[in-house]
Enzyme design. Structure first.
Site, short mmCIF file in Angstrom:
data_model
loop_
_atom_site.label_atom_id
_atom_site.label_comp_id
_atom_site.label_asym_id
_atom_site.label_seq_id
_atom_site.Cartn_x
_atom_site.Cartn_y
_atom_site.Cartn_z
N ASP A 89 -29.25 -28.12 44.69
CA ASP A 89 -29.17 -28.73 43.36
C ASP A 89 -27.91 -28.20 42.69
O ASP A 89 -27.29 -27.24 43.15
CB ASP A 89 -30.44 -28.44 42.56
CG ASP A 89 -30.64 -29.47 41.43
OD1 ASP A 89 -29.72 -30.28 41.19
OD2 ASP A 89 -31.70 -29.45 40.78
N ASP A 124 -25.65 -34.33 37.44
CA ASP A 124 -26.14 -35.43 36.59
C ASP A 124 -26.55 -34.90 35.23
O ASP A 124 -26.72 -33.69 35.05
CB ASP A 124 -27.33 -36.12 37.28
CG ASP A 124 -28.44 -35.15 37.64
OD1 ASP A 124 -28.14 -34.08 38.22
OD2 ASP A 124 -29.62 -35.42 37.33
N CYS A 274 -61.57 -20.95 49.21
CA CYS A 274 -60.45 -21.55 49.95
C CYS A 274 -60.42 -20.96 51.34
O CYS A 274 -60.56 -19.76 51.53
CB CYS A 274 -59.13 -21.27 49.24
SG CYS A 274 -57.74 -21.96 50.15
N CYS A 276 -57.80 -21.53 53.49
CA CYS A 276 -56.45 -21.65 54.06
C CYS A 276 -56.11 -20.34 54.78
O CYS A 276 -56.72 -19.31 54.51
CB CYS A 276 -55.43 -21.98 52.97
SG CYS A 276 -54.84 -20.56 52.04
N CYS A 279 -55.77 -17.29 52.43
CA CYS A 279 -56.94 -16.78 51.72
C CYS A 279 -58.03 -16.26 52.65
O CYS A 279 -58.88 -15.46 52.24
CB CYS A 279 -57.55 -17.88 50.85
SG CYS A 279 -56.48 -18.40 49.50
N1 GUN Z 1 -34.59 -30.97 39.15
C1 GUN Z 1 -35.64 -31.53 38.51
N2 GUN Z 1 -35.24 -32.64 37.83
C2 GUN Z 1 -33.93 -32.78 38.05
C3 GUN Z 1 -32.95 -33.74 37.62
O1 GUN Z 1 -33.23 -34.68 36.87
N3 GUN Z 1 -31.67 -33.56 38.09
C4 GUN Z 1 -31.34 -32.52 38.92
N4 GUN Z 1 -30.08 -32.42 39.35
N5 GUN Z 1 -32.23 -31.60 39.32
C5 GUN Z 1 -33.51 -31.74 38.88
ZN ZN Z 2 -55.98 -20.54 50.03
#
Ligand code: GUN
Ligand code: ZN
Length: 644
Positions: A89, A124, A274, A276, A279
């Site tokens: 990201d 963005d 749970c 899993c 757990c």
């Molecule tokens: N992570 C969660 N929502 C968004 C988003 O709208 N844009 C970006 N770049 N990362 C995110």
């Molecule tokens: Zn669990």
């Protein structure tokens, strides 16, 4: 590259391959790795949990000198010790959380390239749900400019172009449409985290559905920031392929455990029910007393197991063609999710375009919201426009459990028909004329014996409307009100054969298919219709499973003669004509035109550019997809003209 392998309406199982040759199956979740914290090491995500992809934050790496140096020197995959697909990201989410970030789009794209990420993200602008429309529209323009800039710079890196638009559905659709024309590889739907945090799930449905309308169906759609197991089925149902979750680790640090029915605090829980792998062997008491770091790790692992378990279930339900059922069950975990399920009714028409004409296995009703499924709309639409009552009188019967209805009602239907009445069952689907009762979805559905008021009222209302619309001269209720001494002659099989044909192919095509002398070949074992022979030509075969027809070449020729193009046609280029005529499948890139009304899995006629039928088969893509797809099978061809 994104290849769709299986589908259920808008939902799909796909295979995504990066430029670097790494592959993964979708729907899938990208767990978030914070390179500074590393709650569950990346290698463990891959080896122990089977995650073939993760997401990390390039902005954090860039702003942490030792990480930055290491990432640029070793590359992300080696630094994190992760052989799978890495998405990064861009810092957008930090600006959503903490305000402005000091960074340009150009810088962060260049940086993501320099650390060898598989999929980078544009910087963005996060459109907040409280923003005005003007503010949102303006910021979308900036996001689109930055996306174009990133496309020009991306090189071998794949690119996330984030579709934004706050809660404005027209802006969402427009932004998505413009993203679809750009050279990006993944379509994240952004700006949805606050909607989920505030439990505004109905608006989440609006946002995802309006974005989906514009996005390129060739590319995976990423619900950016969505990863709670309770929303995965719903989001997959709307056509989301990628998810990501930071919550599994964030919640773990606050002693919060994720389950498909919600998130629960360790301190409030009454038992640790749970099983899993994380757990197993632990008690609630023991877990509470655990040392902080070990406890956080255990809860994070538990959360990841809940996610992987639910994703496996989502994939199975897609394969079984029953994802609606899972989504309906999950949406009962919280009233806000039930809101989302109810909001989906607004999109019944859009979803109907993608709903297969039939599927294997029965439809299970889970409650009144089940009637929002596209299959209900499809049935009523076609009944209203394609059904022709064989007599002027109707006998209405109550719904009953035995299906097809003509089995438990054998005597009653016979009595009605002898007296000139058309038997019609007042079913949860609405009115079901006896002729259609073996056809999907009518015979292949299960409803509870004890009907709820809502469905009972709807069933009655729709049936009365139908009786009026069809203009019956006389209507009676129940067998006891039908005269005993009827002497009308009728051919129940022929009535069924024609009614199913009208439902599938329309009234005009049915005239052509049932021309002249009609002979029905029935199964010796079951008595069910197998083949329709008209004037000596085998035009249709009926499938036992769904009570619907496959179209034969002779039938296709008649439809082409009787009904003007593009009705039921998929037209292919000259180059592919010899292949398709031999019985090979028709691929999207060779299709030049098609009937915009074709539904998924429907019988279609492949024609050449002179409208000469060359094959019959079933549609594996919808018209919108056929136009957009560069790859993929458009028609699964059954028989070509040259092998008859
Ligand atoms: N992570 C969660 N929502 C968004 C988003 O709208 N844009 C970006 N770049 N990362 C995110
Ligand atoms: Zn669990």
């Amino acid at each position: 590259m994104f290849e769709i392998i299986r589908r259920d309406g808008l939902a799909r199982i796909g295979r995504f391959t990066t430029t670097s040759g790494r592959t993964m199956e979708t729907p899938a979740l990208f767990p978030v790795i914070n390179p500074k914290i590393n709650t569950v090491p990346a290698r463990e995500l891959y080896d122990k949990f089977g995650f073939k992809s993760l997401i990390t934050n390039s902005y954090i790496i860039k702003n942490t000198p030792d990480l930055k140096e290491k990432a640029q020197e070793l590359g992300l995959h080696e630094m994190l010790d992760f052989p799978g697909i890495i998405m990064t990201d861009s810092g957008t989410f930090q600006s959503h959380m903490y305000g402005e970030v000091e960074l340009t789009n150009e810088e962060i794209i260049e940086f993501q390239k320099s650390i060898g990420t598989d999929i980078g993200t544009v910087l963005d602008i996060f459109t907040e749900p409280y923003w005005t429309k003007e503010q949102t529209a303006k910021s979308i323009e900036v996001t689109l400019e930055r996306t174009q800039q990133a496309c020009d710079m991306k090189g071998d890196m794949m690119l996330n172009g984030v579709a934004q638009g706050s809660i404005y559905t027209d802006l969402r659709e427009d932004c998505a449409r413009r993203m679809a024309t750009m050279d990006i590889d993944v379509h994240p739907v952004g700006g949805i985290v606050p909607l989920m945090e505030q439990y505004r799930y109905a608006e989440l449905v609006d946002v995802v559905m309006s974005s989906k309308k514009g996005l390129n169906p060739n590319r995976p759609v990423h619900a950016f920031g969505a990863g709670h197991p309770m929303v995965l089925a719903l989001l997959a149902l709307m056509g989301c392929d990628f998810f990501d979750s930071a919550s599994y680790a964030k919640f773990a640090r606050d002693d919060r455990m994720m389950f498909v029915d919600g998130t629960f605090r360790l301190q409030d829980m009454e038992s640790l029910d749970c099983n899993c792998p994380a757990c197993r062997g632990h008690t609630l008491e023991g877990l509470r007393k655990m040392e902080k770091k070990a406890k956080t790790k255990l809860i994070a692992e538990h959360n990841l197991y809940q996610i992987t378990q639910e994703l496996a279930l989502v994939r199975r339900y897609i394969k079984e063609g029953r994802l609606w059922e899972l989504a309906e069950i999950r949406c009962r975990a919280h009233p806000a999710l039930l809101n989302a399920l109810r909001r989906l009714k607004e999109y019944q028409g859009v979803m109907e375009m993608y709903d297969p004409i039939s599927r294997e296995g029965a439809i299970f009703y889970t409650g009144p919201e089940s009637r929002n499924r596209p299959v209900f709309k499809r049935y009523l639409d076609r009944l209203g426009t394609r059904y022709v009552p064989p007599t002027r009188k109707a006998a209405v019967f109550p719904d009953c459990q035995g299906k097809p209805y003509s089995r438990p009602y054998a005597e009653e239907f016979d009595k009605a028909r002898r007296a000139g009445y058309t038997p019609i069952v007042m079913a949860p689907f609405g009115p079901v004329p006896a002729e259609l009762d073996e056809m999907y979805p009518l015979a292949q559905s299960l409803f509870p014996e004890i009907m709820d008021d809502e469905t009972e009222t709807a069933s009655e209302g729709i049936t009365y409307q139908f009786l009026q619309m069809m203009g019956f001269e006389s209507v009676v209720f129940g067998a006891e009100n039908i005269p005993d001494d009827g002497t009308e002659e009728f051919d129940a099989n022929l009535l069924r054969a024609k009614a199913v044909s009208r439902y599938q192919f329309g009234i005009e095509a049915t005239e052509a298919l049932f021309r002249g002398e009609v002979q029905l070949v029935t199964s010796r074992k079951t008595g069910k219709i197998r083949n329709v022979i008209s004037d000596g030509e085998h035009v249709l075969s009926m499938r036992a499973g769904d009570g619907m027809y496959t179209l034969k070449m002779e039938g296709a020729k008649r439809i082409v003669e009787a009904c003007p193009a593009p009705f039921m046609r998929v037209q292919v280029m000259d180059d592919s004509v010899p292949f398709v005529a031999e019985g090979r499948n028709a691929f999207a890139q060779f299709v030049t035109d098609c009937d915009p009304e074709i539904r998924l899995m429907e019988e279609v006629i492949v024609v050449d550019r002179n409208d000469t039928p060359i094959a019959t088969g079933r549609a594996f893509l919808v018209p919108f997809e056929i136009k957009q797809m560069k790859k993929g099978m458009a028609v699964k061809v059954r028989s070509g003209s040259s092998d008859e």
